[in-house]
Design a protein around this motif. Structure first.
Motif, PDB file in Angstrom:
ATOM      1  N   MET A 253       3.164   5.781  -6.092  1.00 46.27           N
ATOM      2  CA  MET A 253       2.888   5.666  -7.473  1.00 46.27           C
ATOM      3  C   MET A 253       1.741   6.562  -7.996  1.00 46.27           C
ATOM      4  SD  MET A 253       3.859   1.610  -8.528  1.00 46.27           S
ATOM      5  CE  MET A 253       5.447   1.037  -8.391  1.00 46.27           C
ATOM      6  N   LYS A 254       0.708   6.319  -7.076  1.00 46.39           N
ATOM      7  CA  LYS A 254      -0.329   6.994  -7.540  1.00 46.39           C
ATOM      8  C   LYS A 254      -0.266   8.733  -7.447  1.00 46.39           C
ATOM      9  CE  LYS A 254      -5.359   7.825  -6.021  1.00 46.39           C
ATOM     10  NZ  LYS A 254      -5.234   9.157  -6.071  1.00 46.39           N
ATOM     11  N   THR A 255       0.556   9.235  -6.361  1.00 48.27           N
ATOM     12  CA  THR A 255       0.960  10.475  -6.107  1.00 48.27           C
ATOM     13  C   THR A 255       1.652  10.830  -7.485  1.00 48.27           C
ATOM     14  OG1 THR A 255       0.835  10.445  -3.866  1.00 48.27           O
ATOM     15  CG2 THR A 255       2.116  12.194  -4.855  1.00 48.27           C
ATOM     16  N   MET A 256       2.572  10.285  -7.914  1.00 45.38           N
ATOM     17  CA  MET A 256       3.407  10.610  -9.001  1.00 45.38           C
ATOM     18  C   MET A 256       2.686  10.293 -10.310  1.00 45.38           C
ATOM     19  SD  MET A 256       6.784   8.459  -8.226  1.00 45.38           S
ATOM     20  CE  MET A 256       7.915   8.971  -9.664  1.00 45.38           C
ATOM     21  N   ILE A 257       1.801   9.709 -10.506  1.00 51.62           N
ATOM     22  CA  ILE A 257       0.966   9.467 -11.863  1.00 51.62           C
ATOM     23  C   ILE A 257       0.142  10.907 -11.842  1.00 51.62           C
ATOM     24  CG2 ILE A 257      -0.712   8.245 -12.840  1.00 51.62           C
ATOM     25  CD1 ILE A 257       0.572   5.625 -11.739  1.00 51.62           C
TER      26      ILE A 257
ATOM     27  N   SER B  73       0.923  -1.156  -0.160  1.00 51.17           N
ATOM     28  CA  SER B  73       0.236  -0.017  -0.066  1.00 51.17           C
ATOM     29  C   SER B  73       0.856   1.163  -0.077  1.00 51.17           C
ATOM     30  CB  SER B  73      -0.878  -0.061   1.229  1.00 51.17           C
ATOM     31  OG  SER B  73      -0.030  -0.062   2.435  1.00 51.17           O
ATOM     32  N   THR B  74       1.863   1.204   0.635  1.00 51.87           N
ATOM     33  CA  THR B  74       2.786   2.353   0.876  1.00 51.87           C
ATOM     34  C   THR B  74       3.424   2.665  -0.616  1.00 51.87           C
ATOM     35  OG1 THR B  74       3.428   1.848   3.060  1.00 51.87           O
ATOM     36  CG2 THR B  74       4.947   3.562   1.682  1.00 51.87           C
ATOM     37  N   GLU B  75       4.006   1.677  -1.338  1.00 57.54           N
ATOM     38  CA  GLU B  75       4.503   2.056  -2.772  1.00 57.54           C
ATOM     39  C   GLU B  75       3.499   2.300  -3.789  1.00 57.54           C
ATOM     40  OE1 GLU B  75       7.967   0.039  -5.622  1.00 57.54           O
ATOM     41  OE2 GLU B  75       7.101  -1.030  -4.095  1.00 57.54           O
TER      42      GLU B  75
END
Length: 597
Positions: A219-223, A213-215
């Motif tokens: 990834m969601k934030t970057m995308i 969940s952390t990674e």
């Protein structure tokens, strides 16, 4: 040539005088030209229609690039400028490009713009505005190109532009420069327009699998920050990329079928670091294709399979999947062999499923399908697979077929063995509440049978706490039912040693199971108002003789008795995952062929 040799005509509306008939920018341009010694002249718009030909060292200034006067002068290919073009040239000592197309301002001077992935109408409009702002539009990507305007990321022009360090902009960039240039002198390379650079993941819909969940949150934030859309669901024709580091799991299987980009997580981080979306082909999963088995035969591959039926039934029903979505945040409680492989458009899958499948994969990893045992080590077994999908399901099917067993799609009293994967509540309830008691074992039992080349004891592999039946020869049961159905035995107890295995019995069971799995497929391709044509039905040579009860006998016009042989006689059907309007034609088809719904 002196300034006095260059004629400049400032156009104003007909009948205007004084400070009327033109914009403030036009009056400022007139004053600056006069100050620089160009001796500009005022001209009414109607007088432009009297111009007969293009004259050397003559230019016309228009506030607006429209109207009859403007169109007439442009048709003669005369030099046309906007007042802001003159102001910028005189104030900033800029040379005005010498060209026959109108130049409204110098906001894109010295820039060469190329477009990619834009509709023809939009591309032509952008080219026109680029040239009116003093820039140059190029249809091909050359070394001279300074900016690429793209509608989406990933094209060949996009990749080359990124590799060469060229500016990659959105179409909105040209529009905003055009708007801002009306207020005064600006340039498209100014910092205020950097916000219209093309985001790294612009237009992409990205999902991930196999991360904690952390990674996943990172990834969601970057995308999202780079213009992409992160989604937990994977929908066909919508999701474009799957980020995964190991070639396994439901999302991976469907991403391959839907021909999505499947890349490692390094692609995401490297793209953000480089500032543009990198080529996905450089971040594919190494050897992923070699680890995926398909139903397409390979040229020159050794044909050491025992049963010819196995080659047919190993074909995956996954090819029938239509528009569907894979949701890794939902539970797998609705999955079974039918819904997971032929009706997945109504099913969702859990993202934690990959972890639950680890024990299944470990049990099957040691099986080498290229070297099956020489004997039919599962001969007579009728096996039901519960809670399997994807590659695991395909491998299980091939092992079962290689062993000569019959795989059933329904859990009923005919089943001798249930191989349990992920626990399906519906199957568990059926096993515990009904009177029939098949052997319920783990995948390790099947792997052990394969390695030993024989049916091993089920007890060490039992995985459901229900009373188990005593082991008996499935071949005996088959033979008994055959003899009873033919009326060969009456009120007698058969002894195992008096019955020899009948290969035809086993073959018939396999063929009928195969027919029940695949004959419905043509119906699924077009279920509305479609029935099986006479030429689609099995011919007399394809049907095996079967015995029928008295109520199955009919009389022909000559009075002779005739057996009605139908494909689904004696079989019952349950439909899962179909739209409501599909139920009627399917039910009618099953009933016509002797089946029960």
């Amino acid at each position: 040539m002196s300034e006095g040799d260059f004629k400049m005509f400032c156009i104003r509306t007909d009948g205007s005088s004084g400070r009327n008939g033109a914009t403030k920018a036009m009056f400022d341009a007139y004053a600056n030209l006069d100050k620089e010694g160009f001796k500009p002249q005022w001209m009414f718009e109607s007088d432009c229609l009297k111009v007969e030909k293009k004259e050397k060292n003559t230019a016309y200034l228009f506030d607006h690039f429209l109207g009859e006067g403007f169109n007439h002068v442009q048709s003669l290919k005369c030099r046309i400028f906007g007042p802001q073009c003159i102001l910028s040239s005189l104030e900033h000592k800029l040379d005005i490009p010498r060209r026959s197309t109108p130049i409204f301002n110098l906001a894109l001077k010295d820039l060469v713009v190329c477009c990619s992935n834009l509709d023809k109408e939009i591309r032509e409009e952008l080219h026109k505005k680029v040239e009116m702002m003093g820039g140059e539009a190029s249809k091909t990507l050359t070394d001279q190109v300074t900016h690429l305007v793209t509608g989406e990321v990933g094209s060949k022009k996009y990749q080359v532009s990124g590799d060469l360090g060229k500016q990659i902009m959105l179409p909105l960039w040209v529009e905003k420069v055009w708007e801002k240039s009306a207020d005064g002198h600006i340039h498209g390379a100014d910092a205020l327009f950097h916000e219209y650079s093309c985001p790294v993941f612009y237009g992409l819909v990205i999902t991930v699998s196999g991360f904690d969940s952390t990674e996943r949150g990172e990834m969601k934030t970057m995308i999202d920050a780079e213009g992409g859309k992160y989604t937990g669901e994977m929908k066909v024709k919508e999701c474009t990329h799957l980020i995964i580091n190991k070639p396994k799991g439901q999302k991976y299987e469907f991403a391959r079928k839907w021909k999505m980009h499947i890349i490692k997580s390094e692609w995401l981080y490297d793209s953000v670091e480089k500032g543009y979306c990198l080529d996905e082909s450089k971040y594919g999963l190494e050897g992923r294709d070699s680890g995926v088995k398909t139903s397409t035969p390979e040229k020159g591959k050794a044909k050491n399979r025992v049963s010819s039926i196995a080659d047919i039934s190993s074909i995956s029903n996954i090819s029938m999947i239509g528009n569907c979505q894979v949701n890794e945040t939902a539970a797998m409680t609705r999955m079974n062999d039918t819904t997971a492989t032929t009706r997945s458009d109504m099913t969702t899958f859990s993202e934690t499923q990959a972890q639950k499948n680890d024990h299944i994969e470990s049990s099957l990893q040691t099986i080498d399908l290229s070297r099956p045992p020489s004997d039919l080590f599962l001969d007579g077994c009728k096996i039901y697979l519960s809670g399997f999908c994807g590659q695991d399901l395909e491998k299980m099917k091939k092992v079962i077929n290689a062993g000569g067993a019959t795989r059933l799609n329904q859990l009923n009293e005919a089943v001798t063995h249930v191989i349990l994967g992920v626990r399906i509540d519906r199957d568990i309830e059926l096993l515990t509440s009904n009177t029939f008691r098949p052997q319920v074992v783990s995948p390790a039992w099947l792997a052990e049978c394969y390695r030993n080349g024989r049916t091993v004891d089920e007890a060490p592999f039992s995985c459901l706490d229900i009373p188990q039946p005593e082991s008996e020869s499935p071949k005996l049961t088959v033979k008994q039912k055959k003899l009873e159905r033919k009326g060969s035995i009456q009120n007698k107890t058969l002894e195992p040693e008096n019955i020899k295995p009948d290969k035809d019995d086993h073959k018939e069971e396999e063929e009928m199971d195969i027919m029940s799995q695949y004959l419905i497929q043509p119906m699924e391709e077009n279920t509305q108002d479609k029935t099986m044509k006479d030429e689609d039905k099995p011919t007399a040579t394809e049907q095996k003789p079967v015995e029928t009860e008295a109520d199955e006998m009919t009389q022909n016009p000559d009075g002779d008795s005739q057996i009605q042989k139908k494909v689904f006689t004696g079989k019952s059907f349950m439909f899962f995952g179909f739209e409501e309007e599909q139920h009627t034609p399917l039910t009618e088809f099953v009933n016509e062929e002797g089946g029960l719904f």
